[in-house]
Motif scaffolding. Structure first.
Motif, PDB file in Angstrom:
ATOM      1  N   THR A   1       0.867  -1.189   0.000  1.00 58.13           N
ATOM      2  CA  THR A   1       0.000   0.000   0.000  1.00 58.13           C
ATOM      3  C   THR A   1       0.895   1.227   0.000  1.00 58.13           C
TER       4      THR A   1
ATOM      5  N   ASN B   1       1.576   5.322   0.792  1.00 59.61           N
ATOM      6  CA  ASN B   1       1.275   6.604   1.428  1.00 59.61           C
ATOM      7  C   ASN B   1       1.724   7.690   0.455  1.00 59.61           C
TER       8      ASN B   1
ATOM      9  N   TRP C   1      -3.711   2.928  -2.967  1.00 63.26           N
ATOM     10  CA  TRP C   1      -3.277   4.177  -2.344  1.00 63.26           C
ATOM     11  C   TRP C   1      -4.425   4.968  -1.729  1.00 63.26           C
TER      12      TRP C   1
ATOM     13  N   ASP D   1       6.701   9.339  -2.482  1.00 64.66           N
ATOM     14  CA  ASP D   1       5.753   8.347  -1.982  1.00 64.66           C
ATOM     15  C   ASP D   1       6.494   7.285  -1.168  1.00 64.66           C
TER      16      ASP D   1
END
Length: 548
Positions: free
Chosen positions: A275, A277, A291, A356
């Motif tokens: 996943t 961030n 996301w 990211d």
């Protein structure tokens, strides 16, 4: 101290080469010549011109004279790439080393400018063969061979599998040797020697298999570490170089080749287990990464994605330019409805001026990807639980008896009924009673001797007992509930040993002698129990004594 001093001196050589403007980078003359060093292994990449080679030779000679570290050019190799054939001999003469081509071995890995062939992995296959010596197999039972395969043989390939994909031919060759070693202890075997299908053997024990690793799945899991390093490791020189040349959201860019295409093919799997961030959104795929929410947008808005001109947008592209810019002019009513819902979600997204970051359930506290749980997840997909087999793997029985139990519940022990199916014997009648076919169920539970054995222990066998229901045998009150599964295996093991002694060594064992053998092993097996439960061994011994 001595290795540290060597590294300090080796750094001098690297600095001399990089600072020499006369030794040029093969691609960009503005950059220094690449020099890769690990201990005493040095890899130098320079432009294929005679003047550059001559200048490099001068630097190497000067370094050797100044430090006393003599370079053995006879053990060194030169690998020309995209050079004229008339120029290559001149450069080789200057360096005084031998000419070779690809693949080259560097730090134990095969290097090549094209897709690696199966022959490039021959040294690794030969290394596996050296561990499969016949004398080692003769000292090991099948369970010991299983441990050797998992702990030693597969470890020989793990280092390679972390860097390059193994061709199918290599996996097939290694599997053939592993299969032969497991069932016969020899370098080669036929299908008649294999008691269980290889796909079943490679299943985890919790799924009814033997737990031997699936090399193809393990290779995939280890290669995912490269993608994880690419997205998370800020110190890796390789990762820095890749980020400068491709878009991390799609891995599309200026890098090409079979190895890179293989990494790109693993991107969907990596996106599924991580996943994001979101920071600046540049390295996150808008549709395929997780996301926003618990699923990727391509699964939640399938109709809207089908209206995209291209589905490789990053989050940054969509947020800055708007999603409508990436869609076809005309949308269906269903797609328009999905666009409205997605617009509400995007209105809550605010990009920040930072890269990211990714996290995964398969990563440790330091962020490093751990592949053991991922391997178990992939192998468990689409397969049922092992049931009774997994219970016996957890018992306190010795490993060789656990292996016997695995064959037993799968109906694959070498009873005459199974041998007849494989056309090894002509008759399947029981050698002990000469009444019925010698099936696994008959031999261990229905044969008159076996039935009297269980009655002597006070164990009532249900009329409809199946070999897959061994773990469901009712426990009498006289036998402790703890480790009852191991007690049943102990009994089955000695009934099987008695049959083999009568069939192959013409032994005669009465019921009393069989119970005595069980009592002797019960005392030994008690040492495998937890310290607080070792008294169960004495109770088992008492039960066998009373049954005599």
């Amino acid at each position: 101290m001595s290795p540290y001093l060597f590294l300090l001196v080796a750094d001098v050589l690297q600095t001399l080469i990089k600072r020499a403007s006369s030794v040029r980078n093969p691609l960009d003359p503005r950059c220094p010549c690449p020099v890769l060093q690990y201990a005493d292994d040095t890899l130098i990449l320079l432009r294929g011109e005679l003047s550059d080679v001559q200048n490099l030779k001068v630097i190497l000679d000067q370094f050797s004279a100044a430090t006393g570290l003599h370079i053995n050019f006879h053990k060194s190799t030169a690998v020309p790439m995209h050079m004229g054939e008339d120029l290559i001999p001149q450069c080789i003469d200057v360096l005084g080393c031998r000419r070779e081509g690809f693949p080259q071995t560097y730090l134990g890995l095969p290097l090549s400018c094209e897709k690696l062939r199966v022959s490039a992995f021959d040294p690794y296959i030969c290394k596996v063969d050296r561990y499969l010596a016949g004398w080692k197999a003769s000292l090991l039972n099948p369970m010991g061979r299983t441990v050797l395969i998992n702990a030693v043989l597969d470890g020989q390939l793990s280092y390679v599998m972390m860097a390059v994909p193994l061709p199918l031919g290599v996996i097939t060759t290694v599997d053939k040797r592993r299969r032969s070693f497991l069932w016969t202890g020899e370098a080669d075997s036929s299908g008649a020697n294999c008691l269980m299908a290889w796909d079943k053997v490679r299943q985890p024990r919790a799924k009814g298999g033997l737990g031997i690793r699936d090399l193809a799945v393990q290779n995939t899991c280890l290669l995912l570490k490269l993608l994880h390093k690419l997205h998370n490791d800020t110190q890796s020189s390789w990762a820095k170089w890749v980020r400068q040349n491709v878009c991390l959201a799609t891995l599309e860019g200026e890098i090409a080749g079979s190895h890179w295409e293989m990494l790109r093919s693993l991107l969907p799997l990596y996106q599924a287990i991580t996943t994001v961030n979101v920071g600046d959104g540049c390295s996150t795929s808008f549709w395929d990464d997780i996301w926003i929410g618990d699923d990727c947008l391509s699964d939640r808005f399938t109709l809207l994605r089908s209206h995209c001109k291209q589905a490789n947008q990053s989050v940054s592209d969509v947020v800055r330019h708007g999603l409508r810019h990436h869609l076809v002019p005309r949308l269906t009513p269903e797609a328009q409805s999905e666009l409205s819902l997605l617009g509400v979600l995007l209105s809550q997204v605010n990009l920040e001026d930072k890269p990211d970051s990714r996290c995964s359930l398969f990563a440790d506290v330091e962020g490093n990807l751990r592949t053991s749980k991922l391997y178990a997840l992939i192998k468990s997909m689409g397969t049922a639980d092992g049931g009774v087999v997994s219970c016996f793997w957890k018992s306190c029985a010795p490993p060789r008896v656990q292996f016997f139990a695995w064959l037993l519940v799968n109906g694959r022990i070498q009873c005459k009924d199974n041998l007849l199916r494989r056309k090894i014997v002509q008759d399947n009648s029981c050698d002990l009673c000469n009444r019925e076919p010698e099936t696994t169920l008959h031999l261990l539970f229905r044969c008159p001797f076996a039935a009297s054995f269980w009655r002597a222990l006070g164990i009532e066998l249900p009329p409809g007992l199946d070999i897959h229901d061994v773990h469901k045998i009712s426990r009498p009150d006289t036998i402790p509930a703890a480790h009852f599964d191991a007690f049943i295996l102990l009994c089955c093991w000695h009934l099987w040993k008695r049959r083999n002694g009568i069939t192959f060594r013409q032994e005669t064992m009465s019921l009393r002698q069989t119970l005595q053998a069980c009592r002797s092993d019960a005392k030994l097996w008690s040492c495998r129990l937890p310290r607080a439960e070792q008294h169960l061994g004495d109770l088992w011994c008492s039960l066998f004594s009373l049954a005599m």
